[in-house]
Design an enzyme around this catalytic site. Sequence first.
Site, PDB file in Angstrom:
ATOM      1  N   LYS A  13       0.826  -1.219   0.000  1.00 40.96           N
ATOM      2  CA  LYS A  13       0.000   0.000   0.000  1.00 40.96           C
ATOM      3  C   LYS A  13       0.850   1.254   0.000  1.00 40.96           C
ATOM      4  O   LYS A  13       0.636   2.168  -0.777  1.00 40.96           O
ATOM      5  CB  LYS A  13      -0.876   0.106   1.262  1.00 40.96           C
ATOM      6  CG  LYS A  13      -1.851  -0.970   1.508  1.00 40.96           C
ATOM      7  CD  LYS A  13      -2.644  -0.662   2.785  1.00 40.96           C
ATOM      8  CE  LYS A  13      -1.788  -0.584   4.045  1.00 40.96           C
ATOM      9  NZ  LYS A  13      -1.304  -1.853   4.570  1.00 40.96           N
ATOM     10  N   ARG A  88      -8.844   1.426   9.293  1.00 43.33           N
ATOM     11  CA  ARG A  88      -8.395   0.068   9.574  1.00 43.33           C
ATOM     12  C   ARG A  88      -9.430  -0.685  10.388  1.00 43.33           C
ATOM     13  O   ARG A  88      -9.220  -1.845  10.722  1.00 43.33           O
ATOM     14  CB  ARG A  88      -7.111   0.158  10.394  1.00 43.33           C
ATOM     15  CG  ARG A  88      -5.888  -0.439   9.739  1.00 43.33           C
ATOM     16  CD  ARG A  88      -4.750  -0.221  10.706  1.00 43.33           C
ATOM     17  NE  ARG A  88      -3.562  -0.941  10.385  1.00 43.33           N
ATOM     18  CZ  ARG A  88      -2.570  -0.441   9.644  1.00 43.33           C
ATOM     19  NH1 ARG A  88      -2.685   0.758   9.108  1.00 43.33           N
ATOM     20  NH2 ARG A  88      -1.481  -1.147   9.462  1.00 43.33           N
ATOM     21  N   ARG A 123      11.769  -5.737   4.583  1.00 46.22           N
ATOM     22  CA  ARG A 123      11.390  -4.329   4.509  1.00 46.22           C
ATOM     23  C   ARG A 123      12.268  -3.456   5.410  1.00 46.22           C
ATOM     24  O   ARG A 123      12.629  -3.838   6.513  1.00 46.22           O
ATOM     25  CB  ARG A 123       9.934  -4.155   4.923  1.00 46.22           C
ATOM     26  CG  ARG A 123       9.529  -2.686   4.991  1.00 46.22           C
ATOM     27  CD  ARG A 123       8.075  -2.518   4.866  1.00 46.22           C
ATOM     28  NE  ARG A 123       7.379  -2.780   6.119  1.00 46.22           N
ATOM     29  CZ  ARG A 123       6.063  -2.607   6.244  1.00 46.22           C
ATOM     30  NH1 ARG A 123       5.345  -2.198   5.228  1.00 46.22           N
ATOM     31  NH2 ARG A 123       5.486  -2.865   7.391  1.00 46.22           N
ATOM     32  N   ARG A 156      11.812  -1.913  11.010  1.00 52.51           N
ATOM     33  CA  ARG A 156      10.828  -1.545  12.031  1.00 52.51           C
ATOM     34  C   ARG A 156      10.734  -2.644  13.082  1.00 52.51           C
ATOM     35  O   ARG A 156      10.792  -3.812  12.737  1.00 52.51           O
ATOM     36  CB  ARG A 156       9.463  -1.348  11.380  1.00 52.51           C
ATOM     37  CG  ARG A 156       9.316   0.015  10.743  1.00 52.51           C
ATOM     38  CD  ARG A 156       8.118   0.111   9.845  1.00 52.51           C
ATOM     39  NE  ARG A 156       6.917  -0.528  10.366  1.00 52.51           N
ATOM     40  CZ  ARG A 156       5.757  -0.524   9.721  1.00 52.51           C
ATOM     41  NH1 ARG A 156       5.635   0.078   8.563  1.00 52.51           N
ATOM     42  NH2 ARG A 156       4.712  -1.118  10.250  1.00 52.51           N
ATOM     43  N   ARG A 167       0.251  -9.171  13.486  1.00 49.39           N
ATOM     44  CA  ARG A 167      -0.306  -8.095  12.651  1.00 49.39           C
ATOM     45  C   ARG A 167      -1.223  -8.654  11.574  1.00 49.39           C
ATOM     46  O   ARG A 167      -2.248  -8.062  11.254  1.00 49.39           O
ATOM     47  CB  ARG A 167       0.813  -7.274  12.026  1.00 49.39           C
ATOM     48  CG  ARG A 167       1.418  -6.305  13.036  1.00 49.39           C
ATOM     49  CD  ARG A 167       2.750  -5.791  12.588  1.00 49.39           C
ATOM     50  NE  ARG A 167       2.655  -5.025  11.365  1.00 49.39           N
ATOM     51  CZ  ARG A 167       3.664  -4.875  10.515  1.00 49.39           C
ATOM     52  NH1 ARG A 167       4.818  -5.463  10.744  1.00 49.39           N
ATOM     53  NH2 ARG A 167       3.507  -4.139   9.449  1.00 49.39           N
TER      54      ARG A 167
HETATM   55  P1  ADP Z   1       1.542  -1.799   7.940  1.00 51.05           P
HETATM   56  O1  ADP Z   1       0.504  -1.453   6.938  1.00 51.05           O
HETATM   57  O2  ADP Z   1       2.764  -2.305   7.309  1.00 51.05           O
HETATM   58  O3  ADP Z   1       1.043  -2.648   9.057  1.00 51.05           O
HETATM   59  P2  ADP Z   1       1.553   0.922   9.039  1.00 51.05           P
HETATM   60  O4  ADP Z   1       2.761   1.738   8.922  1.00 51.05           O
HETATM   61  O5  ADP Z   1       0.378   1.289   8.214  1.00 51.05           O
HETATM   62  O6  ADP Z   1       2.053  -0.538   8.698  1.00 51.05           O
HETATM   63  O7  ADP Z   1       1.075   0.833  10.560  1.00 51.05           O
HETATM   64  C1  ADP Z   1       1.957   0.518  11.613  1.00 51.05           C
HETATM   65  C2  ADP Z   1       1.220   0.445  12.934  1.00 51.05           C
HETATM   66  O8  ADP Z   1       0.639   1.725  13.222  1.00 51.05           O
HETATM   67  C3  ADP Z   1       0.045  -0.523  12.983  1.00 51.05           C
HETATM   68  O9  ADP Z   1       0.445  -1.844  13.310  1.00 51.05           O
HETATM   69  C4  ADP Z   1      -0.809   0.112  14.087  1.00 51.05           C
HETATM   70  O10 ADP Z   1      -0.303  -0.173  15.364  1.00 51.05           O
HETATM   71  C5  ADP Z   1      -0.631   1.592  13.847  1.00 51.05           C
HETATM   72  N1  ADP Z   1      -1.670   2.149  12.945  1.00 51.05           N
HETATM   73  C6  ADP Z   1      -1.475   2.706  11.705  1.00 51.05           C
HETATM   74  N2  ADP Z   1      -2.630   3.109  11.176  1.00 51.05           N
HETATM   75  C7  ADP Z   1      -3.594   2.805  12.072  1.00 51.05           C
HETATM   76  C8  ADP Z   1      -5.002   2.953  12.105  1.00 51.05           C
HETATM   77  N3  ADP Z   1      -5.684   3.504  11.081  1.00 51.05           N
HETATM   78  N4  ADP Z   1      -5.676   2.526  13.205  1.00 51.05           N
HETATM   79  C9  ADP Z   1      -5.026   1.963  14.242  1.00 51.05           C
HETATM   80  N5  ADP Z   1      -3.705   1.784  14.286  1.00 51.05           N
HETATM   81  C10 ADP Z   1      -2.981   2.192  13.217  1.00 51.05           C
END
Ligand code: ADP
Length: 210
Positions: A13, A88, A123, A156, A167
């Site tokens: 994404k 999400r 990554r 990360r 996750r």
């Molecule tokens: P990925 O899509 O690779 O899991 P992100 O960078 O989008 O990684 O998100 C990393 C972390 O940030 C998630 O595991 C969560 O803890 C938090 N996070 C990001 N966006 C949201 C969201 N919309 N709602 C809740 N937690 C979020």
Amino acid sequence: MNLIFLGAPGAGKGTQAEIVCDKLGIPAISTGNMLREAVKNGTPAGLAAKERMDKGDLVPDDIVIGILKDRIAQDDCKNGFILDGFPRTVEQAEALEKMGVKIDKVIEISVPDEKIIARLSGRRVCEGCGASYHMEYKPTKTEGICDSCGAKVVQRVDDKPETVLSRLETYREKTAPLKGYYENKGMLKTVIGQDEIADTSKLTLAAIEG
Ligand code: ADP
Ligand code: ZN
């Protein structure tokens, strides 16, 4: 054009959002990047989010919704934006509607779990600007250094194997229901994530235009 990019962690994404936003001239908004920034700066939202992020759990809706609301109110979002990693949960999707935000399309990038695990282990992200790389598929020009800002590129904490599985589970449980939610509204387009980033971009742009 207001777009949502949906997909499991590691589906691509963020990578696609960075490419498509350049093509369309609208900002890509990553709640993950904004939260990591908040953690780094030790803001109240960051302090509340850190532990959950490290474990691979979602950050509470009210915190993320607050951050997102402030961001899309900014000037550069006037002509549209790409949301990467938001909503999400169904609650977040409903909050977006309550804000009066009209979404044109939801692009789901679909990649099988086996591939996701391999992708996340390779990554790397930039500590400075949040740009994402992959040891194999999208390496930096100089090892360990971000191409765009020169800061250090690191793994990360939540990309460690133990956290990746939880996750994926969180994704299945909390986020995957959004596919049906947007499909029922006739907004969902699914793109099959390809091995080559450029191939996925072509399909993604076609899904946005079509
Ligand atoms: P990925 O899509 O690779 O899991 P992100 O960078 O989008 O990684 O998100 C990393 C972390 O940030 C998630 O595991 C969560 O803890 C938090 N996070 C990001 N966006 C949201 C969201 N919309 N709602 C809740 N937690 C979020
Ligand atoms: Zn950088």
